[in-house]
Design an enzyme around this catalytic site. Structure first.
Site, PDB file in Angstrom:
ATOM      1  N   MET A  93      25.230  41.551  57.520  1.00  0.00           N
ATOM      2  CA  MET A  93      26.498  40.982  57.049  1.00  0.00           C
ATOM      3  C   MET A  93      27.276  41.893  56.099  1.00  0.00           C
ATOM      4  O   MET A  93      27.937  41.422  55.177  1.00  0.00           O
ATOM      5  CB  MET A  93      26.237  39.621  56.398  1.00  0.00           C
ATOM      6  CG  MET A  93      25.718  38.593  57.400  1.00  0.00           C
ATOM      7  SD  MET A  93      26.797  38.496  58.850  1.00  0.00           S
ATOM      8  CE  MET A  93      26.128  37.091  59.703  1.00  0.00           C
ATOM      9  N   HIS A 112      27.894  39.656  67.988  1.00  0.00           N
ATOM     10  CA  HIS A 112      28.725  38.682  67.273  1.00  0.00           C
ATOM     11  C   HIS A 112      28.793  37.384  68.083  1.00  0.00           C
ATOM     12  O   HIS A 112      28.958  37.423  69.303  1.00  0.00           O
ATOM     13  CB  HIS A 112      30.120  39.256  67.056  1.00  0.00           C
ATOM     14  CG  HIS A 112      31.000  38.355  66.252  1.00  0.00           C
ATOM     15  ND1 HIS A 112      30.833  38.191  64.882  1.00  0.00           N
ATOM     16  CD2 HIS A 112      32.025  37.560  66.609  1.00  0.00           C
ATOM     17  CE1 HIS A 112      31.722  37.318  64.452  1.00  0.00           C
ATOM     18  NE2 HIS A 112      32.468  36.917  65.472  1.00  0.00           N
ATOM     19  N   ASP A 148      33.933  43.295  63.083  1.00  0.00           N
ATOM     20  CA  ASP A 148      33.760  42.748  64.433  1.00  0.00           C
ATOM     21  C   ASP A 148      34.799  43.283  65.430  1.00  0.00           C
ATOM     22  O   ASP A 148      35.339  42.550  66.256  1.00  0.00           O
ATOM     23  CB  ASP A 148      33.814  41.208  64.384  1.00  0.00           C
ATOM     24  CG  ASP A 148      32.725  40.632  63.489  1.00  0.00           C
ATOM     25  OD1 ASP A 148      31.635  41.212  63.469  1.00  0.00           O
ATOM     26  OD2 ASP A 148      32.975  39.623  62.806  1.00  0.00           O
ATOM     27  N   GLU A 177      22.794  35.394  73.091  1.00  0.00           N
ATOM     28  CA  GLU A 177      22.692  36.627  72.294  1.00  0.00           C
ATOM     29  C   GLU A 177      21.386  37.347  72.595  1.00  0.00           C
ATOM     30  O   GLU A 177      21.346  38.559  72.816  1.00  0.00           O
ATOM     31  CB  GLU A 177      22.755  36.310  70.791  1.00  0.00           C
ATOM     32  CG  GLU A 177      24.110  35.845  70.312  1.00  0.00           C
ATOM     33  CD  GLU A 177      24.162  35.679  68.792  1.00  0.00           C
ATOM     34  OE1 GLU A 177      23.584  36.496  68.064  1.00  0.00           O
ATOM     35  OE2 GLU A 177      24.777  34.704  68.324  1.00  0.00           O
TER      36      GLU A 177
END
Ligand code: GAR
Length: 192
Positions: A93, A112, A148, A177
């Site tokens: 992050m 993401h 992102d 993901e």
């Protein structure tokens, strides 16, 4: 002698839970895997992902994020030491600087939980539901110095149902993901 000659060496950067890390480790532990996770770095001492790395006997380091420059210099040192071919961000992050990206000079990927370029940043599922989107999904993209952003390597949709909540959508997207991250790595490294 080197254990897995020919396998590309990957470092994974994390900040928390580490479910993507876990799925990448699982994939890379297969004999036929073309890459190996050899290093895990976290900016959060309490990241569950560090325990996952420990359990899998993968070298792992906590690096305090006192400031971007110090953090990145220490990461670069480790990356050099372990002769890393690619960095994968998995729930990391923090934003990496242009300088870091240039110095590493090899691919850096991020995953993401949205259909980028839609819903960059945090709380992607809540925003997608609130906006009555029909679909959400997950995206693996090349990292640049913007949040992102960067070239999309792999993307997969999931349908948002009327009954979906943030929690159920997160669960569905996370499943995707875990499926697409290894695929995106292979696609980028070997042009498959
Ligand atoms: C994942 O959903 C990942 O896509 C997201 O954080 C979660 C980490 O989960 N990343 C971002 O939002 C990056 N902008 P994990 O620690 O269980 O892999």
């Amino acid at each position: 002698m080197e254990k897995s000659p020919g396998k590309k060496k990957i470092a994974v950067l994390i900040s928390g839970r580490g479910s993507n890390l876990k799925s990448l480790i699982k994939y890379s532990n297969q004999k036929k895997s073309l890459f190996k996770i050899v290093l895990v770095i976290s900016n959060n001492l309490n990241a569950k992902g560090l325990m996952i790395a420990n359990k899998s006997k993968i070298k792992n380091h906590y690096i305090k994020y006192s400031n971007q420059k110090n953090f990145e210099n220490l990461v670069l040192k480790l990356i050099k030491k372990y002769k890393i071919d690619m960095i994968c961000l998995a729930g990391f992050m923090k934003i990496l600087s242009k300088k870091f990206i240039k110095k590493f000079s090899k691919p850096i990927l991020n995953i993401h939980p949205s259909l980028l370029p839609k819903y960059k940043g945090l709380n992607t599922h809540g925003r997608a539901i609130k906006n009555r989107e029909k679909y959400s999904g997950a995206t693996v993209h090349i990292v640049n110095e913007k949040l992102d952003a960067g070239k999309i390597i792999f993307q997969e949709k999931v349908k948002i149902l009327k009954k979906d909540t943030e929690k159920t959508l997160e669960k569905k997207v996370l499943k995707v993901e875990h499926k697409i991250y290894p695929r995106a790595i292979i696609k980028l490294l070997f042009n498959y």
